[in-house]
Design a protein around this motif. Structure first.
Motif, mmCIF file in Angstrom:
data_model
loop_
_atom_site.group_PDB
_atom_site.id
_atom_site.type_symbol
_atom_site.label_atom_id
_atom_site.label_comp_id
_atom_site.label_asym_id
_atom_site.label_seq_id
_atom_site.Cartn_x
_atom_site.Cartn_y
_atom_site.Cartn_z
ATOM 1 N N PRO A 47 4.657 -7.246 -17.343
ATOM 2 C CA PRO A 47 5.149 -6.787 -16.037
ATOM 3 C C PRO A 47 4.531 -5.444 -15.652
ATOM 4 O O PRO A 47 4.017 -4.713 -16.496
ATOM 5 C CB PRO A 47 6.653 -6.668 -16.258
ATOM 6 C CG PRO A 47 6.781 -6.338 -17.708
ATOM 7 C CD PRO A 47 5.685 -7.111 -18.388
ATOM 8 N N GLY A 48 4.605 -5.155 -14.387
ATOM 9 C CA GLY A 48 4.076 -3.871 -13.932
ATOM 10 C C GLY A 48 3.866 -3.840 -12.434
ATOM 11 O O GLY A 48 4.213 -4.788 -11.715
ATOM 12 N N ILE A 49 3.310 -2.742 -11.965
ATOM 13 C CA ILE A 49 2.991 -2.534 -10.557
ATOM 14 C C ILE A 49 1.523 -2.151 -10.456
ATOM 15 O O ILE A 49 1.043 -1.315 -11.229
ATOM 16 C CB ILE A 49 3.864 -1.434 -9.929
ATOM 17 C CG1 ILE A 49 5.347 -1.812 -10.022
ATOM 18 C CG2 ILE A 49 3.462 -1.184 -8.477
ATOM 19 C CD1 ILE A 49 6.272 -0.717 -9.531
ATOM 20 N N ALA A 50 0.811 -2.770 -9.524
ATOM 21 C CA ALA A 50 -0.601 -2.471 -9.332
ATOM 22 C C ALA A 50 -0.832 -1.980 -7.906
ATOM 23 O O ALA A 50 -0.309 -2.558 -6.948
ATOM 24 C CB ALA A 50 -1.462 -3.703 -9.600
ATOM 25 N N CYS A 51 -1.576 -0.899 -7.791
ATOM 26 C CA CYS A 51 -1.995 -0.378 -6.489
ATOM 27 C C CYS A 51 -3.453 -0.765 -6.289
ATOM 28 O O CYS A 51 -4.339 -0.249 -6.979
ATOM 29 C CB CYS A 51 -1.824 1.136 -6.426
ATOM 30 S SG CYS A 51 -0.120 1.692 -6.590
ATOM 31 N N CYS A 58 -5.246 0.668 -9.702
ATOM 32 C CA CYS A 58 -4.461 1.366 -10.724
ATOM 33 C C CYS A 58 -3.275 0.492 -11.100
ATOM 34 O O CYS A 58 -2.550 -0.003 -10.222
ATOM 35 C CB CYS A 58 -3.984 2.725 -10.220
ATOM 36 S SG CYS A 58 -5.296 3.954 -10.056
ATOM 37 N N ILE A 59 -3.070 0.332 -12.405
ATOM 38 C CA ILE A 59 -2.027 -0.551 -12.928
ATOM 39 C C ILE A 59 -1.028 0.288 -13.706
ATOM 40 O O ILE A 59 -1.403 1.087 -14.570
ATOM 41 C CB ILE A 59 -2.634 -1.639 -13.830
ATOM 42 C CG1 ILE A 59 -3.773 -2.356 -13.091
ATOM 43 C CG2 ILE A 59 -1.572 -2.635 -14.266
ATOM 44 C CD1 ILE A 59 -4.633 -3.210 -13.995
ATOM 45 N N THR A 68 5.931 4.681 -19.181
ATOM 46 C CA THR A 68 5.070 3.932 -18.265
ATOM 47 C C THR A 68 3.632 4.384 -18.480
ATOM 48 O O THR A 68 3.354 5.582 -18.473
ATOM 49 C CB THR A 68 5.469 4.168 -16.798
ATOM 50 O OG1 THR A 68 6.837 3.762 -16.613
ATOM 51 C CG2 THR A 68 4.573 3.371 -15.865
ATOM 52 N N THR A 69 2.763 3.439 -18.679
ATOM 53 C CA THR A 69 1.346 3.748 -18.854
ATOM 54 C C THR A 69 0.583 3.426 -17.574
ATOM 55 O O THR A 69 0.946 2.513 -16.829
ATOM 56 C CB THR A 69 0.750 2.958 -20.022
ATOM 57 O OG1 THR A 69 0.873 1.554 -19.751
ATOM 58 C CG2 THR A 69 1.462 3.293 -21.325
#
Length: 214
Positions: A47-51, A58-59, A68-69
């Protein structure tokens, strides 16, 4: 009919608006938040958020509840996975920044001549060139904004490199702040470009030949 924005104060205001639009548009080029991807946990991808930006992605991965990495990957010309709505805006935004820079340069030259009431023809030509460059820059920026906005609305995916561990499409995709910044910067560039394009020399710059008595 004399154009209503021939005064020096008005043209200085036009120059200020052009500068604001150019700064906003140039700033959006370096921002990464063009498209925001929200990815849930699956058996294939964490899971995560990507811009997703125009020049890099950027992930952000949530490793633990408090950790959070962040990992950013800058695109290169060798990346064949980039879709049209990213590869073309790369060229559009760079071209728009260059056009906007030279548009401001011609505008400054015209304002100098206008304030000194000299070189009437050069002043007119400089305003026209400035208007064309600013309008072209605004159109390039607007095209980049619309392409990425359309990609978000239609939930278009991207086949990223396997090493990035990102799905083809996210679970949720939304418009990022960079699109908003670029969109706000487009309006003053187009409007001020029209003001400069239709500039007319004021009456004091006109020379009327005298008639000598015989």
């Amino acid at each position: 009919m004399v154009w209503f924005c021939n005064s020096a104060d008005c043209q200085f205001s036009v120059f200020a608006l052009t500068t604001i639009g150019w700064i906003l548009s140039s700033t959006s080029t370096g921002l990464v938040e063009w498209r925001i991807w929200y990815m849930k946990d699956t058996s294939l991808y964490p899971p995560g958020i990507a811009c997703v930006g125009i020049f890099r992605v950027c992930i952000y991965r949530h490793r633990t509840n408090s950790t959070t990495t962040k990992f950013c990957y800058r695109y290169s010309y060798h990346d064949t996975f980039l879709p049209f709505e990213i590869s073309m805006p790369q060229r559009f935004l760079l071209t728009a920044s260059i056009f906007g820079f030279f548009g401001r340069a011609f505008n400054m030259f015209a304002l100098r001549n206008m304030s000194m009431r000299m070189f009437e023809e050069d002043t007119y030509n400089s305003f026209v060139v400035s208007g064309i460059l600013n309008i072209a820059a605004g159109v390039f920026n607007l095209t980049a904004v619309l392409q990425n906005y359309d990609a978000v609305i239609n939930s278009q995916g991207i086949t990223f490199l396997p090493s990035l561990q990102m799905p083809f499409k996210p679970d949720v995709q939304e418009v990022g702040t960079a699109i908003q910044v670029a969109g706000i910067g487009v309006l003053p560039m187009l409007l001020t470009g029209m003001f400069s394009l239709f500039y007319k020399c004021p009456p004091y710059g006109q020379v009327h030949p005298g008639i000598s008595e015989m």
